[in-house]
Scaffold this motif. Structure first.
Motif, short mmCIF file in Angstrom:
data_model
loop_
_atom_site.label_atom_id
_atom_site.label_comp_id
_atom_site.label_asym_id
_atom_site.label_seq_id
_atom_site.Cartn_x
_atom_site.Cartn_y
_atom_site.Cartn_z
N PRO A 27 31.85 -66.71 -41.02
CA PRO A 27 31.49 -65.89 -42.16
C PRO A 27 30.03 -66.12 -42.52
O PRO A 27 29.49 -67.21 -42.30
CB PRO A 27 32.42 -66.38 -43.28
CG PRO A 27 32.82 -67.74 -42.86
CD PRO A 27 32.79 -67.76 -41.36
N MET A 28 29.37 -65.10 -43.05
CA MET A 28 27.98 -65.22 -43.45
C MET A 28 27.91 -65.42 -44.96
O MET A 28 28.58 -64.71 -45.71
CB MET A 28 27.19 -63.98 -43.05
CG MET A 28 25.72 -64.08 -43.43
SD MET A 28 24.66 -62.77 -42.74
CE MET A 28 25.52 -61.29 -43.16
N ILE A 40 29.92 -63.91 -49.86
CA ILE A 40 30.48 -64.24 -48.55
C ILE A 40 30.88 -62.95 -47.85
O ILE A 40 31.59 -62.12 -48.41
CB ILE A 40 31.74 -65.12 -48.68
CG1 ILE A 40 31.47 -66.33 -49.54
CG2 ILE A 40 32.24 -65.54 -47.30
CD1 ILE A 40 32.73 -67.01 -50.02
N LEU A 41 30.43 -62.80 -46.63
CA LEU A 41 30.86 -61.69 -45.79
C LEU A 41 31.74 -62.29 -44.71
O LEU A 41 31.27 -62.70 -43.64
CB LEU A 41 29.65 -60.97 -45.18
CG LEU A 41 28.70 -60.34 -46.19
CD1 LEU A 41 27.48 -59.77 -45.49
CD2 LEU A 41 29.40 -59.27 -46.98
N ASN A 48 33.03 -61.14 -50.67
CA ASN A 48 33.61 -61.93 -51.74
C ASN A 48 32.46 -62.59 -52.49
O ASN A 48 31.39 -62.79 -51.92
CB ASN A 48 34.54 -63.02 -51.19
CG ASN A 48 35.71 -62.46 -50.44
OD1 ASN A 48 36.32 -61.51 -50.88
ND2 ASN A 48 36.02 -63.04 -49.29
N ILE A 49 32.68 -62.94 -53.73
CA ILE A 49 31.61 -63.60 -54.49
C ILE A 49 32.08 -64.94 -55.03
O ILE A 49 33.26 -65.26 -55.02
CB ILE A 49 31.11 -62.71 -55.65
CG1 ILE A 49 32.23 -62.36 -56.63
CG2 ILE A 49 30.46 -61.44 -55.12
CD1 ILE A 49 31.77 -61.66 -57.87
#
Length: 67
Positions: A27-28, A40-41, A48-49
């Motif tokens: 995830p990035m 979050i990607l 997502n935060i």
């Protein structure tokens, strides 16, 4: 590199950071100075935060710039 070094480099390049332990498709994480915190990607499609890092995340030396 550590998370601080990776975040500084990613900020300069307009990119995100990830950990090698999560390869091959980690995830990035995109650090912001907003109330969103770290975005979050997880799969490069959804976001997502407010990521809550663990101690292991903060002391790890396997961070790299991605994206």
């Amino acid at each position: 590199m550590n998370i601080s070094e990776a975040a500084k480099q990613a900020q300069k390049e307009g990119r995100g950071i990830a950990r090698h332990r999560d390869d091959p498709r980690p995830p990035m994480f995109i650090a912001t100075n907003t109330t969103a915190g770290v975005i979050i990607l997880p799969d490069y499609k959804n976001a997502n935060i407010n990521w809550q890092p663990t101690l292991d995340d903060l002391v790890a030396n396997d961070w790299f710039v991605t994206g």
